[in-house]
Every structure is written in structure tokens, then in C-alpha cells.
Design an enzyme around this catalytic site. Sequence first.
Site, short mmCIF file in Angstrom:
data_model
loop_
_atom_site.label_atom_id
_atom_site.label_comp_id
_atom_site.label_asym_id
_atom_site.label_seq_id
_atom_site.Cartn_x
_atom_site.Cartn_y
_atom_site.Cartn_z
N ASP A 1 -2.67 -7.64 14.67
CA ASP A 1 -1.99 -6.35 14.78
C ASP A 1 -1.96 -5.84 16.22
OD1 ASP A 1 -1.03 -5.62 12.25
OD2 ASP A 1 -3.03 -5.07 11.57
N TYR B 1 -0.84 3.95 10.70
CA TYR B 1 -1.23 2.94 11.68
C TYR B 1 -0.02 2.67 12.58
CZ TYR B 1 -5.41 1.75 8.94
OH TYR B 1 -6.60 1.79 8.28
N LYS C 1 1.71 1.55 7.25
CA LYS C 1 2.03 0.66 8.38
C LYS C 1 2.99 1.32 9.36
CE LYS C 1 0.79 -2.76 9.25
NZ LYS C 1 -0.38 -3.01 10.14
N GLU D 1 -5.62 4.18 13.86
CA GLU D 1 -6.55 3.22 14.47
C GLU D 1 -7.24 3.72 15.73
OE1 GLU D 1 -2.58 2.18 16.38
OE2 GLU D 1 -3.27 2.74 14.38
N HIS E 1 -0.51 0.74 16.19
CA HIS E 1 -0.76 -0.49 16.98
C HIS E 1 0.31 -0.64 18.06
CE1 HIS E 1 -3.90 -1.62 14.16
NE2 HIS E 1 -3.05 -1.50 13.16
N ARG F 1 0.83 -1.20 0.00
CA ARG F 1 0.00 0.00 0.00
C ARG F 1 0.87 1.26 0.00
NH1 ARG F 1 -3.64 -1.68 5.08
NH2 ARG F 1 -1.65 -2.66 5.59
#
Length: 363
Positions: free
Chosen positions: A270, A94, A75, A118, A96, A15
Site C-alpha cells: 500500500d 485510508y 479504501k 493510517e 496512502h 469492506r
Amino acid sequence: MKIGVPKEIKTDEYRVGMTPTSVREAVEHGHEVSVETGAVLRAGITADAYRAAGARIAESAEEVYQPAELVVKVKEPQPRECALLHAGQVLFTYLHLAADPKQAKLLLESGCTAIAYETITDDRGGLPLLAPMSEVAGRMSIQVGAAALEREHGGRGVLLGGVPGTPRAKVVIFGGGVVGSNAARIAVGMGADVTVFDKSMSRLQYLDDIFGAAISTQFATIGAAEEALIDADLVIGAVLIPGAVTPRIVTRRSLSRMKKGAVLVDVSIDQGGCFETSHPTTHSKPTYIVDGIVHYCVANMPGAVPRTSTHALNNATLPFVLALAEKGWERACKDDRHLAAGLNVQAGRITHPAVAKALPSLA
């Protein structure tokens, strides 16, 4: 503002943080956008499309990170990317962090401001930047689970929908949120026997209204979950607590009661995973077997369909990117409490309560 879009370097991640359409919007608002070469082809988008949108194509990650005031990724940054971050810089991606203390420590040391997709919220109590990828992951979970059930992949050799004269596969979904409801949609479409578990009665009522008799819904108790596992062919883990580590809902002991060759797909990986025997895998080696049960625990599932995922993600992130670029992070967060909920790290400290609780040694 100077915006940097680096190439994703996490294994099997294709991505891109911004599409040409998003780049053009930013440029039209007076901002400069640099996109790292290599990133431009990963989602099937050409360098010429980015140039036409007004982006500068950078030859290295250093050329993207060093001048950027706002770094837009997909990511979580890997260690060598964290080393390129610096104080006064905003990272939007993101993260996490609750399940990744190493990354959290590196971000704290960098001095950057890190805003996580997120944990951004909306007026309905949803997670609008997690939702599009949850939709993709939920739909993919049935697709990959069906493949893992094939005998050559270690599965039971069961077709989800069966054929006339044979039973349908039993699909159990833990979590009736965005991932779970999208998984149910695809599983029903493939003709499986579907049961969804959740701890929210209002959510179960919603699913019953949407799906009617096409699925069964059950309130999530330990006993009911254990009984469902005995007959399950495919189990989808779709549990999420925003910003926190995912609770373990399937123990190693439970595996002994399951049918050999059954499949677990842990979409929650994740955030640490919701099966005790889960550990992250990659698209190139997505599964492993524990006690005869196939585990699929790819931590970036939507990365396998980057065309769909990149465009879906940008539809959700673009308004926030523009707000951060035009106002700066402090004013943007002050003006929008939902964006402020995304603030995880700032000036060497963890700012999100759930993340701080999960990582007490760093808080």
C-alpha cells in the site's frame, strides 16, 4: 451532520465504512447517515440492518457524495470517486498518498479535506486506525503465504510446520511491528521456524519477551538480511514509515540467491512495497513469479475477510467519526492532536509533512 457511506469500488474490496452499529451511534447523536445500496451486502450485512439502525439506503454513489458533509470510506478513492468529491467536504478513509501521486493530485483538485486513517496517532506512538487492519493483514500473510508455497501455486511444495522426520519451513519477517508480530504469532502456531528482523532493539526485546524461544530475533542489517533470504521459504515484508514511501529492503539481485519457489508476501505494498520486484496485485490474481520467486502483493488484504475487517475497523474509527460529525474537522483536529496527525489534504494543499516530502511536485 450529513454522513455518506459509499460502496467501495476498488477491485475485490468488500469492506464497508460504517457498520449498522456505528450508524446507530451516529443517528443517536443526531446525524443523518446515507449508505449506498450494494455496499450493504458486501460485508454480509443486510439493508434491513442498516435501515433498522436509522440509515437511508441510497441508490447511487452520487446520492451519497453530493449531499454528504462527511464521507466515510475504507479504501482510497478511485478516480471516478475523486470526481464526486467537492470543496467543503471531509473525506475520512485510508489514503496512502505517498505512493499514489495521481490520487493526491485529484484530491487536491477536488478542494476537499482528506483525513487519512493510517497517519492518525495515539499517546503511545502507535497508529490506532492502522493497527486493526495490520493485525488482520499480519495474520493473513502467513495464511496466504502457506497457500502460495503449495506446488500448484508455483511454490516449493513445503508445509510450514513440516511433519515428524521432515524440516519445518523457514519464515523470515522483516518488521516487528503490528503486522510482523501478528505474522509471527500465526507462523509459530503453524509450527514454522520463524526469524523476525527489526531496527529497533526495544522492539526486538519486546518480541523476545512475548515469544521467548519460539522465534529468533535479529537486528536488521543488510548482511544479515541477505543471509536470511538464502534459506527462507517464506518472507513477509512488514515495514512501515508512517505517511512515507516504504524503503526497499529486498533487491532484484537478492532473488537470485533465494531458493526457487520461495514466496514473498509484501504487506507494505500500500505504501509502495518493500521488495524491489513488487507491484500491486488483486485478490482475483494475487501472485506472479519473478526469477522463480512467487510474489504476493495484494494491496487490500483485509478486504478478503470483510466481516472481520469491517467490524474491527469500525471499533477503531467510530470515536473519530463522531468527533468529526459533532465538532467539524477544524475543531475536532484542534481538540485532538492525534486526529490532526491524520490531516493529509486541505483546501488544495498537502498538509502532512511525510506525504509532502514524498510528493515534492505536489506540495
